[in-house]
Scaffold this active site. Structure first.
Site, PDB file in Angstrom:
ATOM      1  N   TYR A   5      -6.322   6.991   3.766  1.00 49.80           N
ATOM      2  CA  TYR A   5      -6.494   5.894   2.804  1.00 49.80           C
ATOM      3  C   TYR A   5      -5.786   4.620   3.261  1.00 49.80           C
ATOM      4  CZ  TYR A   5      -5.474   2.581  -0.716  1.00 49.80           C
ATOM      5  OH  TYR A   5      -5.331   1.375  -1.332  1.00 49.80           O
ATOM      6  N   GLU A  43       0.821  -1.210   0.000  1.00 47.79           N
ATOM      7  CA  GLU A  43       0.000   0.000   0.000  1.00 47.79           C
ATOM      8  C   GLU A  43       0.860   1.267   0.000  1.00 47.79           C
ATOM      9  OE1 GLU A  43      -2.983   0.311  -0.679  1.00 47.79           O
ATOM     10  OE2 GLU A  43      -3.637  -1.764  -0.562  1.00 47.79           O
ATOM     11  N   ASP A  86      -9.727   5.799  -2.370  1.00 47.52           N
ATOM     12  CA  ASP A  86      -8.559   6.227  -3.147  1.00 47.52           C
ATOM     13  C   ASP A  86      -9.066   6.829  -4.454  1.00 47.52           C
ATOM     14  OD1 ASP A  86      -9.482   4.011  -4.487  1.00 47.52           O
ATOM     15  OD2 ASP A  86      -7.504   3.437  -5.161  1.00 47.52           O
TER      16      ASP A  86
END
Length: 352
Positions: free
Chosen positions: A130, A47, A148
């Site tokens: 996020y 991520e 996102d």
DNA sequence: GATCCGTGGCT
DNA sequence: TAGCCAAGGAT
């Protein structure tokens, strides 16, 4: 009572069960069904790397990092320079600095286990709204609201939101929240992102293949490709600068580590002047600097840079005013701008 | 909310 | 070609 098996969330999960992308950091829907739990370290690492970065660019870096540092403890024990060099070329170098900070906090203060809540994750360096939601959902299957760029685009189209970004952010988040199921929230989060990446793409969306084509407001109105609208962007100014490449008689090169803050922070590179409209000549040492006539052009997020390249050959025993001589240069350890400089400079000062 | 922070691919 | 775009965060 709605659950993941019916309604739009159910339609999406059914699509995901068939069309989920196979990615090195992903635990696919079949694996999850078989009881496989994702590794939070790999979810987190992926991520961070994927922030503003394409899957294609991330693949090789993810493989390199996980082979060299298989656990968060291993990463926490790494040298700063080793991590920065491994990250070189991926961009947004604050991510790498925060990556290491975060690994060390997790190793030292959390016994090597990532927090399993949005709030706990959000408190870690480099983890914003996020990423906290994504890791909570994907690694720990918590019903976090993951928003996102993909989710914003999908929500804007599905609900026909014409307010431009970033003003529409709050509204789009609320719409995403209303669609987040209690069942399989991790798969749901990844499903929306896969939908955005493969079907509901920024240009030429493949609406005919979309599991949400029936309820999609923008498709019905024929404006899917126009959403989300975005506020106009500022033009990028041009900045000028000078790069100084010095080679010592024994073949060593003069390099400088950039300050931790700011552009290319913490990365090693060639000494340069300031970058501005009228840069001042500020060589890192006294030498017979020669203008190569070459210029590197490089575009950053908010400006274009043109860097003139000066080279010098200096005797052994030379002492620089700033920077240090290194015996060998590995271009792969350098940010892209500095690789470009090296490519042009090395042909201007060929080995003797 | 606005600005700063990389890079490579695509149109 | 020049601009747009990609799983954002920190300040």
């Amino acid at each position: 009572m709605r659950d993941a098996s019916d309604g739009p969330s159910g339609d999406l999960l059914a699509w995901y069960d068939v069309h989920a992308r196979v990615l090195p950091w992903r635990t696919g829907p079949e694996e999850r069904r078989a009881g496989v739990r994702p590794d939070p370290y790999r979810v987190w690492l992926s991520e961070i790397m994927l922030q503003q970065t394409t899957v294609a660019a991330v693949r090789a870096y993810f493989r390199a990092f996980t082979e060299r540092w298989p656990t968060v403890q291993a990463l926490a024990e790494a040298e700063d320079d080793a991590v920065m060099a491994e990250w070189a070329g991926l961009g947004y170098y604050a991510r790498a600095r925060n990556l290491l900070k975060c690994a060390r906090v997790v190793a030292r203060e959390h016994g090597g286990d990532f927090p399993d809540t949005v709030e706990g994750l959000r408190a870690l360096p480099g983890i914003g709204p996020y990423t906290a939601a994504a890791v909570a959902a994907i690694a720990f299957d918590r019903p976090a609201v993951v928003v996102d760029g993909n989710v914003e685009r999908v929500m804007a189209r599905l609900h026909g939101v014409e307010t431009p970004l970033p003003a529409a952010k709050k509204e789009l988040t609320a719409l995403a929240a209303a669609l987040t199921p209690q069942e399989r929230p991790g798969d749901h989060a990844q499903a929306v992102m896969d939908l955005g990446a493969t079907i509901c793409t920024p240009r030429n969306p493949a609406c005919g293949l979309c599991p949400w084509r029936a309820p999609c407001v923008a498709r019905a109105a024929g404006i899917a490709a126009e959403l989300p609208r975005k506020s106009p962007k500022k033009p990028k100014p041009v900045r000028l600068g000078i790069a100084y490449v010095a080679r010592r008689a024994d073949g060593a090169w003069l390099m400088e580590r950039r300050p931790d803050r700011g552009l290319l922070g913490g990365m090693t590179g060639w000494p340069t002047s300031d970058w501005s409209e009228a840069p001042s000549d500020d060589p890192p040492m006294d030498a017979d600097w020669r203008d190569t006539g070459e210029e590197v052009r490089h575009t950053f997020t908010h400006f274009h840079l043109r860097l003139r390249i000066l080279v010098a050959e200096v005797p052994e025993g030379s002492v620089p005013d700033r920077g240090a001589f290194v015996a060998s240069v590995r271009p792969s350890d350098l940010p892209t701008l500095m690789r470009k400089v090296f490519d042009l400079a090395r042909s201007a000062v060929p080995p003797r």
